[in-house]
Scaffold this motif. Structure first.
Motif, PDB file in Angstrom:
ATOM      1  N   ASP A   6     -27.793  59.618  26.905  1.00  0.00           N
ATOM      2  CA  ASP A   6     -26.700  59.984  27.822  1.00  0.00           C
ATOM      3  C   ASP A   6     -25.576  60.607  26.997  1.00  0.00           C
ATOM      4  OD1 ASP A   6     -24.765  60.247  29.733  1.00  0.00           O
ATOM      5  OD2 ASP A   6     -24.385  58.096  29.959  1.00  0.00           O
ATOM      6  N   ILE A   7     -25.631  61.922  26.808  1.00  0.00           N
ATOM      7  CA  ILE A   7     -24.600  62.577  26.001  1.00  0.00           C
ATOM      8  C   ILE A   7     -23.308  62.751  26.780  1.00  0.00           C
ATOM      9  CG2 ILE A   7     -26.307  63.760  24.577  1.00  0.00           C
ATOM     10  CD1 ILE A   7     -25.647  66.314  26.121  1.00  0.00           C
ATOM     11  N   ALA A   8     -23.389  62.697  28.128  1.00  0.00           N
ATOM     12  CA  ALA A   8     -22.186  62.911  28.935  1.00  0.00           C
ATOM     13  C   ALA A   8     -21.144  61.823  28.670  1.00  0.00           C
ATOM     14  CB  ALA A   8     -22.539  62.966  30.409  1.00  0.00           C
ATOM     15  N   THR A   9     -21.584  60.566  28.559  1.00  0.00           N
ATOM     16  CA  THR A   9     -20.654  59.465  28.336  1.00  0.00           C
ATOM     17  C   THR A   9     -19.963  59.599  26.980  1.00  0.00           C
ATOM     18  OG1 THR A   9     -21.951  57.967  29.716  1.00  0.00           O
ATOM     19  CG2 THR A   9     -20.450  56.955  28.145  1.00  0.00           C
ATOM     20  N   LEU A  10     -20.752  59.927  25.945  1.00  0.00           N
ATOM     21  CA  LEU A  10     -20.166  60.096  24.622  1.00  0.00           C
ATOM     22  C   LEU A  10     -19.242  61.308  24.573  1.00  0.00           C
ATOM     23  CD1 LEU A  10     -23.157  59.291  22.252  1.00  0.00           C
ATOM     24  CD2 LEU A  10     -21.134  57.900  22.676  1.00  0.00           C
ATOM     25  N   ALA A  11     -19.662  62.391  25.215  1.00  0.00           N
ATOM     26  CA  ALA A  11     -18.838  63.602  25.213  1.00  0.00           C
ATOM     27  C   ALA A  11     -17.509  63.350  25.904  1.00  0.00           C
ATOM     28  CB  ALA A  11     -19.586  64.752  25.890  1.00  0.00           C
ATOM     29  N   ALA A  12     -17.529  62.586  26.999  1.00  0.00           N
ATOM     30  CA  ALA A  12     -16.294  62.275  27.720  1.00  0.00           C
ATOM     31  C   ALA A  12     -15.381  61.401  26.869  1.00  0.00           C
ATOM     32  CB  ALA A  12     -16.621  61.574  29.040  1.00  0.00           C
ATOM     33  N   ALA A  13     -15.977  60.471  26.105  1.00  0.00           N
ATOM     34  CA  ALA A  13     -15.173  59.586  25.257  1.00  0.00           C
ATOM     35  C   ALA A  13     -14.509  60.363  24.131  1.00  0.00           C
ATOM     36  CB  ALA A  13     -16.054  58.476  24.689  1.00  0.00           C
ATOM     37  N   ILE A  14     -15.277  61.244  23.487  1.00  0.00           N
ATOM     38  CA  ILE A  14     -14.736  62.015  22.369  1.00  0.00           C
ATOM     39  C   ILE A  14     -13.813  63.108  22.859  1.00  0.00           C
ATOM     40  CG2 ILE A  14     -15.387  63.564  20.468  1.00  0.00           C
ATOM     41  CD1 ILE A  14     -17.965  61.936  20.205  1.00  0.00           C
ATOM     42  N   GLY A  15     -14.064  63.622  24.069  1.00  0.00           N
ATOM     43  CA  GLY A  15     -13.329  64.770  24.572  1.00  0.00           C
ATOM     44  C   GLY A  15     -11.918  64.491  25.035  1.00  0.00           C
ATOM     45  N   ASP A  16     -11.579  63.237  25.271  1.00  0.00           N
ATOM     46  CA  ASP A  16     -10.197  62.926  25.644  1.00  0.00           C
ATOM     47  C   ASP A  16      -9.274  63.294  24.482  1.00  0.00           C
ATOM     48  OD1 ASP A  16      -8.278  61.094  27.460  1.00  0.00           O
ATOM     49  OD2 ASP A  16      -7.902  60.700  25.337  1.00  0.00           O
ATOM     50  N   PRO A  17      -8.196  64.058  24.723  1.00  0.00           N
ATOM     51  CA  PRO A  17      -7.356  64.526  23.612  1.00  0.00           C
ATOM     52  C   PRO A  17      -6.800  63.412  22.730  1.00  0.00           C
ATOM     53  CG  PRO A  17      -6.842  65.754  25.599  1.00  0.00           C
ATOM     54  CD  PRO A  17      -7.782  64.653  26.009  1.00  0.00           C
ATOM     55  N   ALA A  18      -6.369  62.312  23.343  1.00  0.00           N
ATOM     56  CA  ALA A  18      -5.812  61.219  22.542  1.00  0.00           C
ATOM     57  C   ALA A  18      -6.895  60.581  21.674  1.00  0.00           C
ATOM     58  CB  ALA A  18      -5.176  60.175  23.449  1.00  0.00           C
TER      59      ALA A  18
END
Length: 242
Positions: A6-18
């Protein structure tokens, strides 16, 4: 139902600017407190703690407790390598910060990327090894040749003990500032440890930048000159994944 990672969950976690700002700070290889990471990301400590809890739950960061203090670091080399790869991809696609700071020149010259040397110093090392035939790309990725193993042994680094199941001895990674490969993996980490242990370069306070001393710069240049000497041996000692 779809199966697989599930790359979407990891991408969303890393993608948050903070969260991205905090992960970038942890690429220094240091363990940092929530307060320190909050300052790096420009957010409040409670908000940083919430973000860190999310990253811990996903296995991206780990926490260490020392007395009353809690420190956070990346959860190992594979996580650092994934973030480093994203940095290189962002640079290739032109996704760069538009307001360079006063430390940018130093960061581009030499910096710590989790546990290995990056910036111009890192790409100079990679280019030297490749030009001398000490590195080769094989079916399993980047490999250190027999001549490369001999060259490092001659300068005091025994590479025979570096490779493990969990980490290749050498790995090529696109440097975000130089847009060329620098040397990562266990060998890259060993070179950085050597540079620091011999006091050729020192970490600049509050930064990932490494500053070479005048004598260290001379010794580093001599180190590269010695590695540049080809021995005529080209057989790869063992393929390593990239």
């Amino acid at each position: 139902m779809r199966e697989g990672p599930d790359i979407a969950t990891l991408a969303a976690a890393i993608g948050d600017p903070a969260r991205a700002g905090m992960l970038d700070a942890l690429m220094s290889g240091l363990a940092l407190s929530a307060g320190e990471l909050a300052r790096e990301a420009g957010i409040t400590p409670p908000t940083a703690s919430a973000h860190l809890a999310h990253l811990r739950a996903l296995g991206i960061v780990v926490m260490a407790v020392q007395g009353r203090h809690r420190y956070f670091r990346l959860a190992g080399a594979p996580v650092a390598e994934a973030i480093e790869s994203l940095m290189g991809t962002a640079a290739r696609l032109g996704q760069l910060r538009t307001r360079p700071g006063p430390r940018d020149a130093a960061l581009r010259q030499a910096r710590i990327c989790y546990d290995h040397l990056a910036g111009k110093a890192g790409t100079d090392l990679f280019d030297t090894l490749a030009a001398a035939g000490h590195l080769a790309f094989g079916p399993d990725g980047l490999a250190l040749t027999a001549s490369g193993a001999g060259a490092f042994l001659a300068v005091g680094l025994d590479v025979g003990t570096l490779e493990t199941r969990n980490r290749p001895a050498c790995r090529a990674c696109v440097d975000w500032s130089e847009r060329r490969d620098h040397l990562a993996g266990a060998l890259g980490a060993a070179v950085l440890r050597m540079v620091v242990a011999r006091d050729w370069a020192r970490r600049e306070p509050g930064s990932r930048a490494l500053g070479f001393t005048p004598n260290g710069q001379r010794l580093w240049a001599g180190f590269l000159d010695r590695l540049a000497q080809p021995t005529g041996q080209r057989a790869a000692i063992r393929g390593t994944g990239s």
